[in-house]
Design a protein around this motif. Structure first.
Motif, PDB file in Angstrom:
ATOM      1  N   ASN A 105       0.826  -1.220   0.000  1.00 13.73           N
ATOM      2  CA  ASN A 105       0.000   0.000   0.000  1.00 13.73           C
ATOM      3  C   ASN A 105       0.855   1.263   0.000  1.00 13.73           C
ATOM      4  O   ASN A 105       0.674   2.151   0.835  1.00 13.73           O
ATOM      5  N   PHE A 106       1.761   1.335  -0.951  1.00 18.95           N
ATOM      6  CA  PHE A 106       2.590   2.529  -1.102  1.00 18.95           C
ATOM      7  C   PHE A 106       1.932   3.520  -2.057  1.00 18.95           C
ATOM      8  O   PHE A 106       1.182   3.146  -2.963  1.00 18.95           O
ATOM      9  N   ASN A 107       2.266   4.773  -1.853  1.00 16.61           N
ATOM     10  CA  ASN A 107       1.681   5.861  -2.643  1.00 16.61           C
ATOM     11  C   ASN A 107       2.369   5.965  -4.004  1.00 16.61           C
ATOM     12  O   ASN A 107       3.114   6.892  -4.282  1.00 16.61           O
ATOM     13  N   VAL A 108       2.087   4.964  -4.836  1.00 12.62           N
ATOM     14  CA  VAL A 108       2.722   4.855  -6.154  1.00 12.62           C
ATOM     15  C   VAL A 108       1.647   4.974  -7.232  1.00 12.62           C
ATOM     16  O   VAL A 108       0.567   4.394  -7.107  1.00 12.62           O
ATOM     17  N   LYS A 109       1.946   5.723  -8.275  1.00 17.36           N
ATOM     18  CA  LYS A 109       1.019   5.880  -9.406  1.00 17.36           C
ATOM     19  C   LYS A 109       1.614   5.165 -10.619  1.00 17.36           C
ATOM     20  O   LYS A 109       2.709   5.509 -11.063  1.00 17.36           O
ATOM     21  N   ALA A 155      -7.441  13.020 -14.281  1.00 20.02           N
ATOM     22  CA  ALA A 155      -7.081  11.789 -13.575  1.00 20.02           C
ATOM     23  C   ALA A 155      -5.671  11.882 -13.004  1.00 20.02           C
ATOM     24  O   ALA A 155      -5.411  11.436 -11.883  1.00 20.02           O
ATOM     25  N   VAL A 156      -4.776  12.465 -13.773  1.00 20.15           N
ATOM     26  CA  VAL A 156      -3.390  12.600 -13.294  1.00 20.15           C
ATOM     27  C   VAL A 156      -3.347  13.553 -12.097  1.00 20.15           C
ATOM     28  O   VAL A 156      -2.671  13.284 -11.092  1.00 20.15           O
ATOM     29  N   LYS A 157      -4.095  14.643 -12.189  1.00 21.01           N
ATOM     30  CA  LYS A 157      -4.137  15.590 -11.048  1.00 21.01           C
ATOM     31  C   LYS A 157      -4.745  14.916  -9.818  1.00 21.01           C
ATOM     32  O   LYS A 157      -4.257  15.069  -8.702  1.00 21.01           O
ATOM     33  N   TRP A 158      -5.817  14.162 -10.048  1.00 21.73           N
ATOM     34  CA  TRP A 158      -6.446  13.474  -8.922  1.00 21.73           C
ATOM     35  C   TRP A 158      -5.470  12.479  -8.284  1.00 21.73           C
ATOM     36  O   TRP A 158      -5.343  12.415  -7.056  1.00 21.73           O
ATOM     37  N   ALA A 159      -4.778  11.716  -9.139  1.00 14.06           N
ATOM     38  CA  ALA A 159      -3.850  10.699  -8.626  1.00 14.06           C
ATOM     39  C   ALA A 159      -2.767  11.339  -7.763  1.00 14.06           C
ATOM     40  O   ALA A 159      -2.375  10.796  -6.724  1.00 14.06           O
ATOM     41  N   ALA A 160      -2.292  12.506  -8.190  1.00 15.14           N
ATOM     42  CA  ALA A 160      -1.229  13.175  -7.427  1.00 15.14           C
ATOM     43  C   ALA A 160      -1.720  13.592  -6.049  1.00 15.14           C
ATOM     44  O   ALA A 160      -0.953  13.597  -5.075  1.00 15.14           O
ATOM     45  N   SER A 161      -2.985  13.922  -5.952  1.00 13.39           N
ATOM     46  CA  SER A 161      -3.513  14.396  -4.673  1.00 13.39           C
ATOM     47  C   SER A 161      -4.034  13.265  -3.800  1.00 13.39           C
ATOM     48  O   SER A 161      -4.257  13.447  -2.607  1.00 13.39           O
ATOM     49  N   HIS A 162      -4.197  12.090  -4.380  1.00 15.01           N
ATOM     50  CA  HIS A 162      -4.749  10.940  -3.654  1.00 15.01           C
ATOM     51  C   HIS A 162      -3.620  10.163  -2.992  1.00 15.01           C
ATOM     52  O   HIS A 162      -2.594   9.899  -3.619  1.00 15.01           O
ATOM     53  N   GLU A 163      -3.804   9.781  -1.738  1.00 14.92           N
ATOM     54  CA  GLU A 163      -2.795   8.991  -1.035  1.00 14.92           C
ATOM     55  C   GLU A 163      -3.098   7.508  -1.242  1.00 14.92           C
ATOM     56  O   GLU A 163      -4.072   6.993  -0.693  1.00 14.92           O
ATOM     57  N   GLY A 164      -2.325   6.843  -2.061  1.00 12.93           N
ATOM     58  CA  GLY A 164      -2.534   5.421  -2.283  1.00 12.93           C
ATOM     59  C   GLY A 164      -2.231   5.036  -3.722  1.00 12.93           C
ATOM     60  O   GLY A 164      -2.090   5.894  -4.597  1.00 12.93           O
ATOM     61  N   PRO A 165      -2.146   3.726  -3.974  1.00 15.68           N
ATOM     62  CA  PRO A 165      -1.787   3.256  -5.311  1.00 15.68           C
ATOM     63  C   PRO A 165      -2.894   3.504  -6.344  1.00 15.68           C
ATOM     64  O   PRO A 165      -4.080   3.350  -6.042  1.00 15.68           O
ATOM     65  N   VAL A 166      -2.474   3.883  -7.544  1.00 11.56           N
ATOM     66  CA  VAL A 166      -3.405   4.134  -8.647  1.00 11.56           C
ATOM     67  C   VAL A 166      -2.804   3.556  -9.929  1.00 11.56           C
ATOM     68  O   VAL A 166      -1.587   3.632 -10.130  1.00 11.56           O
TER      69      VAL A 166
END
Lengths: 320, 273
Positions: A105-109, A155-166
């Motif tokens: 559960n690392f914050n990796v996109k 989606a990219v902006k959301w992913a950057a602000s979301h804590e968690g894998p995407v």
């Protein structure tokens, strides 16, 4: 007849929107880094490389290392976006995606480029049509499939602000802008592209545009088709599917992916246990023969005509 | 504390870790005691003689990191983290029990002090590499340590990471190879040989040190950071003995995941004093 939901002029490669957005985000947030596997050009990261050279980590042709490194970067407080052809990112490094990213559960996109059958004639080794089935069972990781340039940037902006894998799944094929009024990016929510009452077409990515065209064609023959852009596959917008099943009584799913375990599988799993209605799944049955993208779409019925035909079949399966 | 006092503390902690880990395996009827015992002196040396950390602040940005790539040796890792103060000793009693935080392989979301989830082999070095790159990008002062088994180096992902680490000249990254020369079924050299291992790492751009992995003084010297730091990643090949410290386990491959009976448990605790 209502105006088609797709603009007829102006096609965009979503990778351009990805590249512009990640450059801007990196300028604002020093924690953002991009990890690639010799995929600078195919990810359109030339501009990023010029502006943020030290934050472009190129591990070479080494996908397992690429994904493991991204987990480590997250441990070290960075926000890594891994950008690589989705076939290799999800296939070659699947155990790293499972253990190092999803389970840990690392914050990796993870940004899968040139997904689906975008590589056409290069064949099934380079196609990424199994990625949904591989990633859907993994906890913690959200699967996002933008349909056009605007949704890609959001989606990219959301992913950057979301804590968690995407996992963001992009294509390299030019697509038009979806024409939907007052668009707001809502992660985990289906976007209503067009309302309808006889059948619901649930599509993602490149297929949303074809579904919209099919719905317009169906209207001419008196069939009212709802179109949902299912831009997030995990978590799945079950409420939108329940409404579609309840209100239209038949569903067609359309994805540029294997029909086993992807969007169609997710919709079928949900409807079978909660809202049983006829579900027709459109996509690829498995490894595909040699052919261009256009030929493959046509061969497997992934056209407005093919979708309309399948919609009629789904409607025909409704119980009286 | 003098160097002698530090070394003595490490030896005492390692003895406690061996006794505790063996009882955990005995109670759980599961575990990997052979590889626990080859690694314990290394882990004790890291936590009680080398690393900077605060068990009350496990997320502290400037902490030194330890990655247990040989994730099956949880008897060694969990007793080490417990001794270092990350969690109370009674948690060890739950080892591999239903709902335990002490899974058969470590999970960072269950236990403070676990830096990443490991278990499938060949995952730790790439993750450690990423941590070290993050430190390099931010000019951070922390060091990153990763411990692999030797058989584990048959996984290609290690060499992908070794190549990148050498090319990026990551002087803050230290890989320790638990070179007990046995994998689960037989010797490493009769399975898919690794020698000359030191030359392999040198060719990938690493500094290499060879030490006796049970000699605490030698480990302390090899793990100390030279004045001015290093300009290459460091690989310490720690020559170890699988099952070290218990006469009937030493160098016997079947103790990889062997479980002691009551008599063996008693005998081992009599030897571990």
């Amino acid at each position: 007849m209502a105006a088609p939901a797709v603009k007829q002029d102006g096609l965009h490669d979503c990778r351009d929107a990805w590249a512009r957005t990640i450059e801007d985000l990196a300028a604002q947030d020093p924690r953002i880094v991009v990890v690639v596997n010799d995929s600078v050009g195919s990810s359109k990261l030339g501009g990023f490389q010029k502006k943020h050279a030290d934050r472009l980590i190129n591990v070479g042709i080494a996908e397992q290392n690429m994904v493991g490194v991204s987990a480590g970067l997250a441990n070290g407080g960075r926000i890594p976006f891994v950008s690589a052809a989705s076939c290799f990112l999800t296939g070659r490094a699947l155990e790293q995606v499972k253990a190092d990213v999803a389970y840990a559960n690392f914050n990796v996109k993870l940004v899968g480029q040139s997904s689906g059958v975008a590589y056409g004639e290069l064949g099934p080794t380079h196609h990424s049509i199994e990625d949904f089935a591989w990633l859907r069972p993994l906890n913690n990781i959200s699967i996002v499939v933008p349909a056009d340039a605007w949704e890609t940037a959001e989606a990219v902006k959301w992913a950057a602000s979301h804590e968690g894998p995407v996992y963001i799944r992009l294509s390299r094929m030019p697509v038009p802008d979806l024409e939907v009024a007052d668009r707001k990016f809502a992660h985990g929510k289906a976007e209503l592209v067009r309302d309808g009452s006889d059948v619901t077409l649930i599509a993602c990515g490149t297929m949303v545009h074809l579904a919209a065209k099919a719905a317009a064609d169906l209207e001419a023959e008196g069939i009212s088709a709802r179109v949902l852009n299912m831009g997030t596959i995990t978590p799945l917008d079950e409420a939108a599917i329940a409404s579609a099943a309840h209100e239209t009584g038949a569903i067609v799913t359309i994805e540029e992916a294997n029909i086993h375990g992807g969007l169609g599988g997710a919709v079928a799993e949900y409807t079978a246990s909660s809202e049983p209605v006829p579900v027709e799944r459109m996509g690829f049955p498995g490894f595909v023969p040699t052919g261009s993208v256009e030929w493959l779409f046509d061969h497997f019925g992934l056209t407005a005509e093919g979708i309309a035909r399948t919609a009629r079949k789904a409607i025909g399966r409704k119980r009286a | 504390m003098s160097t002698n006092d530090i070394a003595q503390t490490i030896r005492e902690k390692a003895l406690w870790m061996r006794r505790r880990a063996f009882t955990m395996v005995f109670d759980a009827r599961l575990g990997h005691p052979g590889g626990d015992f080859s690694a314990i002196d290394i882990i004790a040396t890291l936590y009680f003689g080398v690393m900077r950390y605060d068990p009350k602040k496990p997320e502290m940005a400037e902490r030194d990191r330890f990655i247990m790539s040989k994730g099956h040796a949880t008897g060694a890792l969990y007793t080490g983290l417990c001794a270092a103060g990350y969690f109370p000793e009674d948690w060890l009693n739950t080892y591999m029990q239903p709902q335990s935080k002490l899974n058969g392989h470590p999970n960072r979301n269950y236990l403070p002090g676990v830096e990443t989830n490991t278990g499938p082999l060949g995952h730790g070095v790439p993750v450690a590499l990423g941590i070290a790159i993050a430190g390099q990008l931010t000019n951070a002062d922390y060091r990153t340590f990763v411990l692999t088994g030797d058989g584990e180096l048959q996984e290609g992902s290690n060499w992908e990471a070794a190549m990148t680490a050498g090319n990026r000249k990551l002087g803050k990254l230290t890989l320790i190879v638990d070179r007990n020369r046995l994998q689960q079924g037989m010797g490493t050299e009769e399975t898919n040989g690794l020698d000359p291992l030191d030359d392999k790492f040198r060719a990938f751009g690493w500094d290499v040190e060879m030490v006796d992995g049970h000699d605490v003084d030698a480990l302390l010297t090899a793990l100390s950071e030279p004045a001015g730091g290093r300009t290459k990643p460091l690989c310490i090949i720690a020559n170890t003995i699988k099952g070290k410290g218990v006469s009937f386990m030493e160098n016997i491959a079947s103790w990889h995941h062997g479980v002691p009976n009551a008599e063996q448990h008693t005998t081992a605790l009599e030897e571990l004093i």
